[in-house]
Design an enzyme around this catalytic site. Structure first.
Site, short mmCIF file in Angstrom:
data_model
loop_
_atom_site.label_atom_id
_atom_site.label_comp_id
_atom_site.label_asym_id
_atom_site.label_seq_id
_atom_site.Cartn_x
_atom_site.Cartn_y
_atom_site.Cartn_z
N ARG A 161 -13.15 -1.74 -1.47
CA ARG A 161 -12.76 -1.40 -0.10
C ARG A 161 -13.85 -0.67 0.70
O ARG A 161 -14.07 -1.00 1.86
CB ARG A 161 -11.46 -0.58 -0.09
CG ARG A 161 -10.29 -1.26 -0.80
CD ARG A 161 -8.95 -0.58 -0.56
NE ARG A 161 -8.49 -0.78 0.79
CZ ARG A 161 -8.53 0.13 1.73
NH1 ARG A 161 -8.98 1.33 1.47
NH2 ARG A 161 -8.12 -0.15 2.94
N ARG B 161 0.81 -1.22 0.00
CA ARG B 161 0.00 0.00 0.00
C ARG B 161 0.85 1.28 0.00
O ARG B 161 0.56 2.22 -0.74
CB ARG B 161 -0.89 -0.02 1.25
CG ARG B 161 -1.88 1.10 1.33
CD ARG B 161 -2.58 1.12 2.70
NE ARG B 161 -2.91 -0.18 3.22
CZ ARG B 161 -4.12 -0.75 3.12
NH1 ARG B 161 -5.10 -0.12 2.53
NH2 ARG B 161 -4.33 -1.95 3.64
N CYS C 95 -26.53 -4.04 -7.92
CA CYS C 95 -27.78 -4.27 -7.20
C CYS C 95 -27.55 -4.66 -5.74
O CYS C 95 -27.96 -5.73 -5.31
CB CYS C 95 -28.55 -5.37 -7.90
SG CYS C 95 -27.55 -6.86 -8.00
#
Ligand code: LLP
Length: 424
Positions: free
Chosen positions: A317, A281, A347
């Site tokens: 996320r 990250r 949906c």
């Protein structure tokens, strides 16, 4: 509203750019949703990290799971990084960029026999084992192949990384690694296996960790343990502290690599080991943005909604960790601010990119940038609702590179076919 602005994603005349390229131009070229990465962000973060630790013998293994686009992996590899691969799929991708397996670590809490075999066939630098049974399995497979497997054991140091429970890995209750109280015994037992070279000790306590304390606590514990293991005649060459270094998504104030180095180098110096890091990250997240177009806006009694063309299938996320990704306009406007949920077309009520965001009013066809999306973005994208995964573009100053095209309808079907006999 707040704008996230950096030297890599910045506003010029009220338009958001990635390096020297207006994001609007990229959306015209490739459509939306679209991932955009800044090459120079990634290069600069890599240099920042490795230079912080230059006074110790160390290696960085980019955690491919955070962003395994071939060009992103190659960028780090060419800068000198190794690659931390968490499956044979990631190993395959790393081989595709021409990476030398001697610069790869094979990680993973549940490696299959085939994965271990493939790792050994390719002679990866080290396989990280997460249980006694796994070390025996590696020993058996290596024996059958007439090889000696370089193995590290992942120890769970039982510290609280103070992060989201789903991305915490170093607590006693987590599934990862082996219990630190049993580690010495296990190292001793495994050191007598003839097809395993126990050359490393490994930890990874979690992800998006913004405080130094858990690292200091864990590294002290692991150093004490390593000294004991070494004193029993086992030659530990590699001390791997994993990744997890946190970043700023909004208000976090993460430590810098230099601060991490100041805190850890004196501890590392107590050992004569090569130090391994596996950042993901930190190297990629704030170098990426997901560009999306507003489709509709609407309000009900309770809320305003901005319906966009990106969804949880593109950036998962927010849905699964309630993670915050800053959302800002690609073109600043003079509209009044509203508070709205930014939602996708899938949906599911869980399909949102941001909830209750204060954002300048937008209308259909406006573009929004979902920031900090360079890590755990595209790699976690899916085809749910038969959506085609978005393209990935890399910007290097004023150059644009399409690193992966948008999936086609053919991709959605891959090898699936109608079986006539089944319907006869
Ligand atoms: N090494 C190991 C053994 C890991 O399991 C991980 C991440 C890393 C290194 C890299 O961690 P980083 O430096 O990127 O924090 N999907 C979640 C993150 C899961 C991290 C899994 N392991 C998210 O979107 O936040």
């Amino acid at each position: 509203m707040d704008y996230m602005d950096s030297e890599y994603f910045s506003y010029k005349n009220n338009e958001l750019y990635c390096e020297n390229i207006p994001l609007k131009e990229l959306s015209k070229l490739y459509g939306t949703p679209l991932y955009v990465y800044s090459k120079n962000f990634m290069r600069d973060r890599y240099s920042e990290f490795t230079s912080a630790f230059e006074s110790v013998n160390h290696k960085i293994f980019f955690a491919a799971k955070s962003n395994f686009n071939l060009n992103v992996m190659k960028l780090f590899y060419d800068l000198g990084s190794g690659i931390d691969v968490n499956s044979v799929g990631e190993l395959y991708r790393a081989l595709k960029i021409g990476a030398d397996p001697k610069r790869m670590l094979l990680t993973g809490v549940g490696k299959t026999k085939d994965e271990i075999k493939l790792g050994l066939e390719h002679d990866v630098l080290m396989i990280k084992a997460e249980s006694l049974e796994e070390v025996y399995q590696i020993n058996k497979i290596a024996g059958e192949m007439g090889k000696v497997a370089p193995v590290a054991i992942r120890v769970n140091p039982d510290v609280d990384p103070q992060t989201h429970p789903y991305i915490s890995t170093g607590l006693a209750e987590n599934k990862f690694g082996i219990d630190s109280s049993k580690a010495l015994e296990m190292f001793l037992e495994c050191s007598s296996l003839s097809n395993v070279n126990l050359c490393g000790i490994d930890m990874h306590i979690g992800s998006q960790i913004t405080s130094l304390d858990p690292y200091v606590e864990a590294v002290i514990k692991m150093t004490e343990l390593t000294k004991k293991i070494i004193s029993r005649g086992i030659k530990i060459e590699h001390f791997d502290i994993g990744g997890g270094f946190g970043i700023k998504y909004l208000n976090e104030v993460p430590f810098t690599p230099a601060e991490l180095a100041d805190a850890l180098i004196p501890i590392f110096k107590q050992l004569d080991c090569e130090i391994f890091f596996e950042p993901g990250r930190f190297l990629t997240a704030n170098g990426g943005a997901l560009i999306t177009e507003v489709l509709y806006t609407k309000s009900n009694n309770a809320k305003n909604f901005i319906v966009v063309d990106a969804a949880m299938t593109d950036l998962l996320r927010p849905s699964i960790y309630k993670a915050y990704h800053h959302i800002q306009p690609v073109e600043k406007n003079m509209e009044e601010e509203i508070v709205a949920d930014v939602v996708g077309p899938v949906c599911e009520s869980g399909d949102f990119l941001g909830k209750d965001r204060t954002i300048t009013g937008c209308k259909a066809n406006d573009l929004l940038a979902v920031m900090s999306a360079g890590a755990y973005g595209m790699v976690m994208a899916s085809n749910y609702n038969a959506r085609r995964r978005p393209p990935e573009v890399i910007v290097d100053k004023d150059k644009i590179f399409l690193a992966r095209s948008r999936e086609t309808f053919e991709h959605l079907l891959y090898d699936e076919k109608i079986i006539d006999e089944l319907h006869a």
